[in-house]
Design an enzyme around this catalytic site. Sequence first.
Site, PDB file in Angstrom:
ATOM      1  CE1 TYR A 112      -4.403  -1.203   0.717  1.00  0.00           C
ATOM      2  CE2 TYR A 112      -3.155  -2.916   1.815  1.00  0.00           C
ATOM      3  CZ  TYR A 112      -4.340  -2.460   1.276  1.00  0.00           C
ATOM      4  OH  TYR A 112      -5.445  -3.261   1.283  1.00  0.00           O
ATOM      5  CE1 TYR A 151      -2.266  -6.260   4.088  1.00  0.00           C
ATOM      6  CE2 TYR A 151      -3.111  -6.163   1.847  1.00  0.00           C
ATOM      7  CZ  TYR A 151      -3.243  -5.902   3.195  1.00  0.00           C
ATOM      8  OH  TYR A 151      -4.377  -5.284   3.647  1.00  0.00           O
ATOM      9  NE  ARG A 161      -7.317  -9.391   5.220  1.00  0.00           N
ATOM     10  CZ  ARG A 161      -8.228  -8.537   4.788  1.00  0.00           C
ATOM     11  NH1 ARG A 161      -8.014  -7.235   4.827  1.00  0.00           N
ATOM     12  NH2 ARG A 161      -9.390  -8.960   4.310  1.00  0.00           N
ATOM     13  CG  HIS A 164      -8.414  -6.920   0.448  1.00  0.00           C
ATOM     14  ND1 HIS A 164      -7.259  -7.476   0.913  1.00  0.00           N
ATOM     15  CD2 HIS A 164      -8.480  -5.681   1.004  1.00  0.00           C
ATOM     16  CE1 HIS A 164      -6.639  -6.624   1.718  1.00  0.00           C
ATOM     17  NE2 HIS A 164      -7.363  -5.517   1.789  1.00  0.00           N
ATOM     18  CG  HIS A 166      -9.947  -1.702   1.649  1.00  0.00           C
ATOM     19  ND1 HIS A 166     -10.237  -2.108   2.925  1.00  0.00           N
ATOM     20  CD2 HIS A 166      -8.678  -2.097   1.410  1.00  0.00           C
ATOM     21  CE1 HIS A 166      -9.174  -2.722   3.437  1.00  0.00           C
ATOM     22  NE2 HIS A 166      -8.204  -2.733   2.539  1.00  0.00           N
TER      23      HIS A 166
END
Lengths: 246, 205
Positions: A112, A151, A161, A164, A166
């Site tokens: 991120y 990640y 995770r 995905h 959000h």
Amino acid sequence: MKNTPPETTPFFARDRDMHPPAYTPWYKTTVLRSPQRALISFEGTISEITGPVFGHSIINEFDNDLLANYAKPGEGPIGERILVHGRALDERGIGIGGALVEFWQANAGGRYRHKKETYLAPLDPNFGGFGRTITDENGFYWFKTVRPGAYPWPNGVNDWRPAHIHFSVFGHGFAQRLITQMYFEGDPMIWKCPIVKTIPDEEAIKRLIAPLDMNATIPHDMRAYKFDIVLRGRRSTLFENRMEGN
Amino acid sequence: MVQPLGYLKETASQTAGPYVHIGCTPNFTGIHGVYETDLGSGSMINDQTRGERITIRGHVYDGAGTALKDALIEIWQADAEGLYNSPSEIRGKADPNFFGWARCPGDMATGEFVFETIKPGRVPFRDGRLMAPHVNFWIVARGINIGLNTRMYFSDEEAANGEDPILSRIEHRVRVPTLIGKREGDTVTFDIHLQGDNETIFFDV
């Protein structure tokens, strides 16, 4: 938005069996952040059934193109190019037009772009990882991006995770406000994820998994995933000039 | 067999996670050049906005008394006359210089949130009785599985609070002060406690 009268009725009671409870100790951060006392319920008042409406003036041309909105001219992010599309509906199956949908995600390597992110996978200089759009009058939306990577995250010693995206969605009333996550068909990490497992209902989890949609795939360009988002429905009102109920 | 009702199920909530800022307040997390400003950031008022200027400040505390540094707080409120700037508001036209919605991430160092706004007017309850002035809050963060709804009322509205249909139905009177913002001058302080003796009242609405 459609030229129909604004709806002024309360929303259906929220079916909280479909949602994660506040306290889910296998997702450790919830332990100290979960209210312990019962929520106090009441039928929505004007404060809950109204909500902000965002005009198209806030949206820039490339806000729904994550392949372009952060890339240097002539360049683009690394990763599998995908189109994410779907519809915002309410529980009655009525499309929600004019709904602001915001989305954010990791890059193809699972990293991120955030000050507090420490994963060793590299940032992609051409990927910001976020965008937004407003649904059309029937509730449809789409955006282009790269498929995010999985990640690791600090929870258990080896928790990852699943890939995905959000989503933050505004309906027409503040009580419809929802943040959720979209997962990808076929990802074996989904069923190992402590955050996914906060949802007690298997069918509710499946509704967060976007199927590959070959019909919407753009040949020789990008594959497509379809993700519909259902917000709370509201009681129907009989209008004098529009005699229809549910 | 009967006919199926045919309703869809609401999409399940998932936590906003630690990186909610990327999607909702990118400039706040240092990503510039995509959105000119963060949606819902900055003052909620301009020179023409009607109403009494106030600043709402507070923190969101966890069960250990630590302020969250990664929460995102949204508010929704009526204008000075008690009208919402929404198509579903059919009692009148709200102040065009007041949008009524704002979003503020808690400060990354202190966790404090701040809203520059006006004090809302009174809004009727479903039966027509007036509710006391209040600001609707929605709180999301890492570790919060579904957004939390609450309201902030005002400490300088004792009489109105006393007849408010929502406040008056709360059985445990000792908890009512968790919904009251403390007004000192133009500042209203509203701290939100996710757990503990002072756990804020959250609503299922």
